[in-house]
Design an enzyme around this catalytic site. Structure first.
Site, PDB file in Angstrom:
ATOM      1  N   ARG A 239      44.616  35.901  36.523  1.00  0.00           N
ATOM      2  CA  ARG A 239      43.282  36.144  37.092  1.00  0.00           C
ATOM      3  C   ARG A 239      42.800  37.558  36.772  1.00  0.00           C
ATOM      4  O   ARG A 239      41.618  37.764  36.496  1.00  0.00           O
ATOM      5  CB  ARG A 239      43.315  35.900  38.612  1.00  0.00           C
ATOM      6  CG  ARG A 239      41.932  35.854  39.233  1.00  0.00           C
ATOM      7  CD  ARG A 239      41.963  35.372  40.672  1.00  0.00           C
ATOM      8  NE  ARG A 239      42.634  36.308  41.554  1.00  0.00           N
ATOM      9  CZ  ARG A 239      42.881  36.090  42.857  1.00  0.00           C
ATOM     10  NH1 ARG A 239      42.515  34.947  43.405  1.00  0.00           N
ATOM     11  NH2 ARG A 239      43.483  36.986  43.585  1.00  0.00           N
TER      12      ARG A 239
ATOM     13  N   LYS B 251      37.202  39.580  40.181  1.00  0.00           N
ATOM     14  CA  LYS B 251      37.673  40.477  41.248  1.00  0.00           C
ATOM     15  C   LYS B 251      37.438  41.904  40.743  1.00  0.00           C
ATOM     16  O   LYS B 251      38.334  42.552  40.195  1.00  0.00           O
ATOM     17  CB  LYS B 251      39.154  40.186  41.541  1.00  0.00           C
ATOM     18  CG  LYS B 251      39.517  40.349  43.017  1.00  0.00           C
ATOM     19  CD  LYS B 251      40.830  39.703  43.342  1.00  0.00           C
ATOM     20  CE  LYS B 251      41.482  40.322  44.566  1.00  0.00           C
ATOM     21  NZ  LYS B 251      40.721  40.301  45.805  1.00  0.00           N
TER      22      LYS B 251
ATOM     23  N   GLU C 251      32.724  31.633  51.187  1.00  0.00           N
ATOM     24  CA  GLU C 251      34.072  32.091  51.545  1.00  0.00           C
ATOM     25  C   GLU C 251      33.931  33.230  52.529  1.00  0.00           C
ATOM     26  O   GLU C 251      32.821  33.613  52.893  1.00  0.00           O
ATOM     27  CB  GLU C 251      34.814  32.552  50.285  1.00  0.00           C
ATOM     28  CG  GLU C 251      34.098  33.695  49.558  1.00  0.00           C
ATOM     29  CD  GLU C 251      34.802  34.143  48.282  1.00  0.00           C
ATOM     30  OE1 GLU C 251      36.006  33.909  48.144  1.00  0.00           O
ATOM     31  OE2 GLU C 251      34.122  34.749  47.430  1.00  0.00           O
TER      32      GLU C 251
HETATM   33  N1  PXG Z   1      38.020  35.584  48.496  1.00  0.00           N
HETATM   34  C1  PXG Z   1      37.882  36.898  48.293  1.00  0.00           C
HETATM   35  C2  PXG Z   1      36.532  37.468  48.172  1.00  0.00           C
HETATM   36  C3  PXG Z   1      39.013  37.713  48.184  1.00  0.00           C
HETATM   37  O1  PXG Z   1      38.890  39.023  47.962  1.00  0.00           O
HETATM   38  C4  PXG Z   1      40.381  35.747  48.551  1.00  0.00           C
HETATM   39  C5  PXG Z   1      39.231  35.005  48.620  1.00  0.00           C
HETATM   40  C6  PXG Z   1      41.704  35.052  48.649  1.00  0.00           C
HETATM   41  O2  PXG Z   1      42.319  35.002  47.364  1.00  0.00           O
HETATM   42  P1  PXG Z   1      43.906  35.024  47.190  1.00  0.00           P
HETATM   43  O3  PXG Z   1      44.106  34.941  45.717  1.00  0.00           O
HETATM   44  O4  PXG Z   1      44.397  36.327  47.770  1.00  0.00           O
HETATM   45  O5  PXG Z   1      44.416  33.857  47.912  1.00  0.00           O
HETATM   46  C7  PXG Z   1      40.288  37.130  48.310  1.00  0.00           C
HETATM   47  C8  PXG Z   1      41.516  37.968  48.197  1.00  0.00           C
HETATM   48  C9  PXG Z   1      42.735  43.169  51.180  1.00  0.00           C
HETATM   49  C10 PXG Z   1      43.060  41.998  50.358  1.00  0.00           C
HETATM   50  O6  PXG Z   1      43.295  44.238  50.931  1.00  0.00           O
HETATM   51  C11 PXG Z   1      42.084  41.081  50.043  1.00  0.00           C
HETATM   52  C12 PXG Z   1      42.413  40.000  49.231  1.00  0.00           C
HETATM   53  C13 PXG Z   1      43.670  39.835  48.778  1.00  0.00           C
HETATM   54  C14 PXG Z   1      44.646  40.757  49.096  1.00  0.00           C
HETATM   55  C15 PXG Z   1      44.346  41.854  49.912  1.00  0.00           C
HETATM   56  O7  PXG Z   1      41.880  43.047  52.079  1.00  0.00           O
HETATM   57  N2  PXG Z   1      41.396  39.145  48.947  1.00  0.00           N
END
Ligand code: PXG
Length: 285
Positions: A52, A151, A184
């Site tokens: 990703r 991201k 989301e």
């Molecule tokens: N949507 C968004 C906008 C994100 O930033 C997810 C969904 C979930 O994706 P994953 O691949 O993690 O299942 C994310 C991920 C933090 C932090 O520090 C945020 C994420 C992941 C790890 C840490 O707040 N967001």
């Protein structure tokens, strides 16, 4: 606690892991990142996160100067060098040092950074009782403006939504897309359960393709639960039997109130609790 940080091929003490004030990552949010977790010293779904990261980079025409294999190796090394068992890992790739002008072609040295640190978790109480969230007035980025599948280092869209959630006393907030559909949360994907069927918005609702989301879909399908990736409205949320969020940091966390309305009976439901436990075991297996 001082950490050893990977930066451009070297492990250095965090105080020495610095980037230029002319780096376009700082000046314009021009770069990409990933957030990962390690369990018992092993990084969860490392290859998927790296894939990703390189996809995000490709989408913004940023060439990462090391191979995906080298990125994996460096990540494992950063975790081991810091003696981290259960931790949080951040990969960052910036556009590099440029000038006070947008032109990314004037940046020549993308900075590759990997930070392995401890992780701040939600309290056990929140997992047992479930979260209360609100729908924020901040609309998720229009996919044709800046795809939520990237991201990127510019997380202002999510931060503005998070601020509104926090102001309302909620640690997460639900974002709708430009069509008014459920997208989301600020850092988590959303799932609903209705009549035993699991539902989550499709990628083209304008969401990040969550790695936890993928894992939960796999677990559900293996358990014989029907999973639909369908466009959802706020109405669907309000009348759902169950709701939960998925994300690297949160894993699977129940949601029991949205916009002051109880979801289902206002307590975490059986499908949610089952998938929460299954994901917990998968991540630690
Ligand atoms: N949507 C968004 C906008 C994100 O930033 C997810 C969904 C979930 O994706 P994953 O691949 O993690 O299942 C994310 C991920 C933090 C932090 O520090 C945020 C994420 C992941 C790890 C840490 O707040 N967001």
């Amino acid at each position: 606690m001082s950490r050893l940080v990977y930066i451009n091929g070297e492990m250095v003490p965090s105080e020495q892991a610095t980037v230029s004030v002319f780096d376009h990552g700082l000046l314009y949010g021009d770069g990409v990142f990933e957030g990962l977790r390690s369990y018992n010293g092993k990084v969860f779904r490392l290859e998927q996160h790296v894939r990703r990261l390189y996809e995000s980079a490709r989408a913004i025409r940023l060439a990462i100067p090391i191979s995906t294999a080298e990125m994996c190796k460096a990540t494992n090394h950063a975790v081991a060098a810091n003696g981290i068992q259960d931790g949080y890992i951040r990969m960052i790739v910036t556009r590099g040092t440029g000038t006070l002008g947008l032109d990314p072609n004037r940046c020549s040295d993308p900075q590759v950074i990997i930070i392995a640190d401890s992780i701040a978790l939600y309290s056990e109480e929140l997992y047992e009782k479930g979260l209360e969230i609100i729908t924020t007035s901040v609309i998720r980025n229009h996919p044709a403006a800046l795809s939520p599948r990237i991201k990127s280092l510019n997380y202002l869209n999510n931060i503005l939504a998070k601020l509104e959630g926090l102001k309302a006393g909620c640690v997460e907030a639900l974002m709708l897309n430009h069509k008014g559909e459920v997208a989301e949360c600020t850092g988590d994907n959303i799932f609903l359960v209705r009549d035993g069927v699991l539902m989550t918005p499709p990628l083209d609702a304008g969401i990040l393709g969550g790695i936890t989301r993928d894992a939960v879909v796999e677990l559900a399908e293996t358990a014989g639960i029907e999973v639909l990736k369908v466009s959802l409205t706020k109405h669907d949320v309000y009348v759902a039997d169950e709701c939960f969020l998925t994300g690297t940091a949160a894993e699977v966390i129940p949601v029991v109130r949205v916009d002051d309305r109880d979801i289902g009976c206002g307590r975490p439901g059986p499908v949610t609790l089952n998938l929460k436990d299954q994901f917990h075991d998968l991540a630690r297996s």
